[in-house]
Design an enzyme around this catalytic site. Structure first.
Site, PDB file in Angstrom:
ATOM      1  N   GLY A  15     -49.239 -34.009  13.808  1.00 21.27           N
ATOM      2  CA  GLY A  15     -48.076 -33.431  13.212  1.00 21.27           C
ATOM      3  C   GLY A  15     -46.795 -33.100  14.084  1.00 21.27           C
ATOM      4  O   GLY A  15     -46.893 -33.217  15.199  1.00 21.27           O
ATOM      5  N   ARG A  76     -51.066 -40.177  11.505  1.00 26.37           N
ATOM      6  CA  ARG A  76     -52.331 -39.931  11.625  1.00 26.37           C
ATOM      7  C   ARG A  76     -53.105 -41.367  11.324  1.00 26.37           C
ATOM      8  O   ARG A  76     -52.899 -41.991  10.461  1.00 26.37           O
ATOM      9  CB  ARG A  76     -52.913 -39.015  10.782  1.00 26.37           C
ATOM     10  CG  ARG A  76     -52.008 -37.657  10.982  1.00 26.37           C
ATOM     11  CD  ARG A  76     -52.779 -36.463  10.337  1.00 26.37           C
ATOM     12  NE  ARG A  76     -51.857 -35.175  10.210  1.00 26.37           N
ATOM     13  CZ  ARG A  76     -51.698 -34.237  11.098  1.00 26.37           C
ATOM     14  NH1 ARG A  76     -52.473 -34.241  12.301  1.00 26.37           N
ATOM     15  NH2 ARG A  76     -50.784 -33.101  10.979  1.00 26.37           N
ATOM     16  N   THR A 130     -47.369 -29.361  19.369  1.00 24.86           N
ATOM     17  CA  THR A 130     -48.080 -28.917  17.960  1.00 24.86           C
ATOM     18  C   THR A 130     -47.316 -27.691  17.909  1.00 24.86           C
ATOM     19  O   THR A 130     -47.365 -26.745  18.977  1.00 24.86           O
ATOM     20  CB  THR A 130     -49.465 -29.064  18.095  1.00 24.86           C
ATOM     21  OG1 THR A 130     -50.109 -28.434  16.869  1.00 24.86           O
ATOM     22  CG2 THR A 130     -50.181 -28.451  19.101  1.00 24.86           C
ATOM     23  N   ASP A 132     -48.685 -25.119  16.415  1.00 19.90           N
ATOM     24  CA  ASP A 132     -49.909 -24.137  16.240  1.00 19.90           C
ATOM     25  C   ASP A 132     -50.287 -23.395  17.667  1.00 19.90           C
ATOM     26  O   ASP A 132     -50.929 -22.319  17.411  1.00 19.90           O
ATOM     27  CB  ASP A 132     -51.217 -24.770  15.883  1.00 19.90           C
ATOM     28  CG  ASP A 132     -50.999 -25.422  14.337  1.00 19.90           C
ATOM     29  OD1 ASP A 132     -50.197 -24.571  13.706  1.00 19.90           O
ATOM     30  OD2 ASP A 132     -51.873 -26.126  13.898  1.00 19.90           O
TER      31      ASP A 132
HETATM   32  P1  ATP Z   1     -51.711 -31.535  15.139  1.00 21.15           P
HETATM   33  O1  ATP Z   1     -52.391 -30.454  15.973  1.00 21.15           O
HETATM   34  O2  ATP Z   1     -50.379 -31.543  14.720  1.00 21.15           O
HETATM   35  O3  ATP Z   1     -52.897 -31.832  13.991  1.00 21.15           O
HETATM   36  P2  ATP Z   1     -52.990 -33.551  16.566  1.00 21.15           P
HETATM   37  O4  ATP Z   1     -52.799 -34.486  17.407  1.00 21.15           O
HETATM   38  O5  ATP Z   1     -54.204 -32.655  16.772  1.00 21.15           O
HETATM   39  O6  ATP Z   1     -51.717 -32.808  16.099  1.00 21.15           O
HETATM   40  P3  ATP Z   1     -54.650 -35.255  14.711  1.00 21.15           P
HETATM   41  O7  ATP Z   1     -54.382 -35.810  13.262  1.00 21.15           O
HETATM   42  O8  ATP Z   1     -56.091 -34.453  14.841  1.00 21.15           O
HETATM   43  O9  ATP Z   1     -53.402 -34.361  15.293  1.00 21.15           O
HETATM   44  O10 ATP Z   1     -54.884 -36.481  15.785  1.00 21.15           O
HETATM   45  C1  ATP Z   1     -53.783 -37.411  15.608  1.00 21.15           C
HETATM   46  C2  ATP Z   1     -54.433 -38.984  15.915  1.00 21.15           C
HETATM   47  O11 ATP Z   1     -55.182 -39.027  16.950  1.00 21.15           O
HETATM   48  C3  ATP Z   1     -55.362 -39.052  14.792  1.00 21.15           C
HETATM   49  O12 ATP Z   1     -54.805 -39.516  13.613  1.00 21.15           O
HETATM   50  C4  ATP Z   1     -56.192 -40.216  15.298  1.00 21.15           C
HETATM   51  O13 ATP Z   1     -55.695 -41.556  14.996  1.00 21.15           O
HETATM   52  C5  ATP Z   1     -56.239 -39.717  16.781  1.00 21.15           C
HETATM   53  N1  ATP Z   1     -57.655 -39.166  16.935  1.00 21.15           N
HETATM   54  C6  ATP Z   1     -57.937 -37.882  16.735  1.00 21.15           C
HETATM   55  N2  ATP Z   1     -59.224 -37.612  16.995  1.00 21.15           N
HETATM   56  C7  ATP Z   1     -59.823 -38.724  17.396  1.00 21.15           C
HETATM   57  C8  ATP Z   1     -60.874 -39.153  17.780  1.00 21.15           C
HETATM   58  N3  ATP Z   1     -62.209 -38.285  17.901  1.00 21.15           N
HETATM   59  N4  ATP Z   1     -61.343 -40.573  18.052  1.00 21.15           N
HETATM   60  C9  ATP Z   1     -60.315 -41.290  18.346  1.00 21.15           C
HETATM   61  N5  ATP Z   1     -58.893 -41.016  17.849  1.00 21.15           N
HETATM   62  C10 ATP Z   1     -58.589 -39.555  17.421  1.00 21.15           C
END
Ligand code: ATP
Length: 327
Positions: A15, A76, A130, A132
């Site tokens: 995000g 994502r 992020t 959050d």
């Molecule tokens: P936010 O906290 O704003 O949601 P975030 O970085 O946690 O940010 P996610 O959508 O959970 O957002 O992760 C971003 C991207 O990281 C995912 O779309 C995916 O491509 C990659 N990713 C997340 N988890 C994994 C995983 N377990 N293995 C490989 N890639 C991952």
């Protein structure tokens, strides 16, 4: 500084959060300061798989410090969650001779970086971006301060209407698993109750509190609810309260995505600038598989295994303060 890294790639992922651009600017300028070439990857891991790379210079990041969102775009990527997707990403990194990665994103983005390190030994550092504030190992994530200020501004405006019409407002703020935005916007906005995912909320106790206020001639009330709490959404909680209390006309406002956008506060700009520089310095110092954090106003470098799957707990003091103020 050992100057191990010759070419960094930086990207924003997950995000979007206000301050991501300030972090990007800091990464680019620190890299150039240390004579490291720097590439931007568009659309996070999607762009890494598609080969959407562009070399950046000092001017590429001019006039972005104050802008919300991310000029590198974010995404994502489900394909990156697969081994085949990560192989494609690795091949593009190799093609561009990238020997260090900086991800600006949340815990999912950090997990992606960790996988690349495990499978292909590409050194990587995550900058926590992020809204959050849900990542352990750092007191603050980039974007959280701005999002909370946005929520407080909205709460103040809603209070004007609540007061004018003797209404009870339920205001839903972001925070799927984390009550940080809720607890602090609730304290700053003078909420009568704050409902967070980390705590069980009894509807009966909530109703009793609202009724107690009404008995003492309180003519309006605001309840701040973090999305994703165990007690349900703001809408569901409002319905349950409505069934048991008839003192006020009840309204629900869901702040939603307006909390993500907007110009970052001074706090987020400075935090992002410090974290972006620290990420380049840690990487250049040979650190990897880690996330930058700020703890007691000092930059720290957290290993993946030390902070992942750890909660970023709400401090007891904030909970205590919220309770005292809402009698
Ligand atoms: P936010 O906290 O704003 O949601 P975030 O970085 O946690 O940010 P996610 O959508 O959970 O957002 O992760 C971003 C991207 O990281 C995912 O779309 C995916 O491509 C990659 N990713 C997340 N988890 C994994 C995983 N377990 N293995 C490989 N890639 C991952």
């Amino acid at each position: 500084m050992s100057n191990q890294i010759k070419r960094i790639a930086v990207f924003t992922s997950g995000g979007d959060a206000p301050g991501m651009n300030a972090a990007l600017r800091a990464v680019v300028r620190a890299s150039i300061f240390y004579n490291i070439e720097v590439f931007g990857i568009y659309r996070g891991y999607e762009g890494m798989i598609d080969g959407d790379f562009e070399q950046l210079d000092v001017r590429s990041v001019a006039n972005i410090l104050q802008r919300g969102g991310t000029v590198l775009k974010s995404a994502r990527s489900d394909e990156f969650r697969t081994k085949e997707g990560r192989l494609k990403a690795y091949e593009n990194l190799k093609k561009h001779n990238i020997d260090g990665l900086i991800a600006i994103g949340g815990d999912g983005s950090f997990t992606g970086l960790h996988k690349l390190y495990e499978e292909y030994k590409i050194p990587g550092i995550c900058v926590p971006g992020t809204i959050d504030n849900d990542i352990a190992g750092t007191d603050y994530t980039i974007g959280y301060d701005t999002a909370t200020n946005t929520a407080v501004e909205a709460i103040d405006k809603i209070r004007d209407t609540a007061l004018s019409h003797n209404r009870l407002f339920f205001i839903e703020v972001m925070g799927r698993d984390s009550g940080y935005i809720a607890i602090n916007s609730g304290i700053a906005g003078g909420a009568v109750a704050i409902i967070i995912p980390e705590q069980e909320t009894s509807i009966d106790e909530l109703v009793e509190k609202i009724n107690r206020g009404a008995d003492k001639r309180k003519t309006s009330s605001l309840v701040v609810v973090a999305e994703g709490g165990k007690s349900g959404s703001a809408m569901e909680i409002a319905e349950k309260v409505n069934e048991k209390s008839s003192y006020f006309e009840t309204k629900v406002t869901i702040l939603g995505h307006l909390q993500r956008g907007g110009s970052p506060t001074y706090f987020d700009r400075v935090l992002a600038s410090k974290m972006g520089i620290a990420a380049v310095e840690f990487l250049n110092d040979g650190k990897t598989d880690s996330m930058v954090g700020i703890v007691n106003n000092k930059m720290v470098c957290n290993k993946f295994d030390d902070i992942m799957n750890q909660p970023h707990a709400i401090d007891e003091e904030s909970l205590r303060i919220a309770k005292i103020l809402s009698i």
